[in-house]
Scaffold this active site. Sequence first.
Site, PDB file in Angstrom:
ATOM      1  N   SER A 177      -7.026   5.782  -0.610  1.00 20.09           N
ATOM      2  CA  SER A 177      -7.503   4.230  -1.148  1.00 20.09           C
ATOM      3  C   SER A 177      -8.908   3.855  -1.144  1.00 20.09           C
ATOM      4  CB  SER A 177      -6.686   3.137  -0.548  1.00 20.09           C
ATOM      5  OG  SER A 177      -5.089   3.389  -0.662  1.00 20.09           O
ATOM      6  N   GLN A 193      -5.340  -1.291  -7.318  1.00 18.08           N
ATOM      7  CA  GLN A 193      -5.830  -0.510  -6.396  1.00 18.08           C
ATOM      8  C   GLN A 193      -6.802   0.687  -7.271  1.00 18.08           C
ATOM      9  OE1 GLN A 193      -4.069   2.563  -3.471  1.00 18.08           O
ATOM     10  NE2 GLN A 193      -3.957   0.442  -2.352  1.00 18.08           N
ATOM     11  N   ASP A 204       0.989  -1.322   0.057  1.00 21.20           N
ATOM     12  CA  ASP A 204      -0.114   0.114  -0.029  1.00 21.20           C
ATOM     13  C   ASP A 204       0.800   1.106   0.212  1.00 21.20           C
ATOM     14  OD1 ASP A 204      -2.598   1.137  -0.022  1.00 21.20           O
ATOM     15  OD2 ASP A 204      -2.344   1.552   2.047  1.00 21.20           O
TER      16      ASP A 204
END
Length: 307
Positions: free
Chosen positions: A242, A292, A221
């Site tokens: 996100s 993502q 991430d």
Amino acid sequence: METSVEIEGTQPSKLIEAVLDLERIDLNLYRANDHWKEFRSKQLYGGQVVSQAMVAASKTVQPQFHIHSLHCYFTRKGNTDIPVLYQVENLRDGKSYATRLVHAIQEGKTILIMVLSFHVREESPFHHQIEMPKVPFPEELPTLIELMNQYNFSHASEKWKAKIQEVEGSGQLLEYRHIDVANILGNKSAKAHRFIWARVLGHLDDSHENIHRCSAAFISDSFIAWTAYIPHKNIRLGQIASLDHNIWFHAPFKADEWMLYELESPKTGAGRGMALGRIWRRDGVLAATIAQEILLRPQLQKPKSQL
């Protein structure tokens, strides 16, 4: 998934104690009481919640089952001052595959929902992959200290110090080598394609493959959302976050050894950005694929006052 022991003078990774060591509350219910706060934010780092949800789910399957894919949505902001409960639901236990659903909860509200699939390793005659990009090895790239000297960190403004901190990431848990630092720190828009070598600092227990996958998820991430913004540095950024996070694991790997993290953003629009990632082992094996979608909004301009 227990804490690793010291081997041949190598210290166990702080990532285990700081992030991945969950307290069991009840059957299929786990809690993370303290949160790693090196990112200097009141908002929980998404990779931390993802990796902890993976740990919780892994505790409910037999050791021969390894995480091969996960899909999750970030539904609310997480608070670093509040414990997180991880509630695991057993959706299926098969001979080859197992499925789990995890809710990450703060103050009775879900901040993340995740579905994971586990697989018992099996041999297959079908095997191919794309070629790993040719990039400099991590030993050929500057360390954080060298970057600080290169960009005159000691005399830099607070804005530049913040950018260095952003590049460096979580320095007591992870280590990075950036291949394209100039594009990251520069103010000019650049191609949305970047490469980062990354690894967990310290030793991870090799007897538990899932701990390496949870650790890689913690890394995954980092930087991925910002990849979608790199081509748009001429636009003042108002909000970036996100929306979801998805990982497919393809082959065994060690997260405490150097991995190449390739990132690109093929599309932005409609207030969202798409970012894709690939994690490569140093020997050229494609270990994982990440996808993502990001909330991406410009800063609103204040209306000019009427005279």
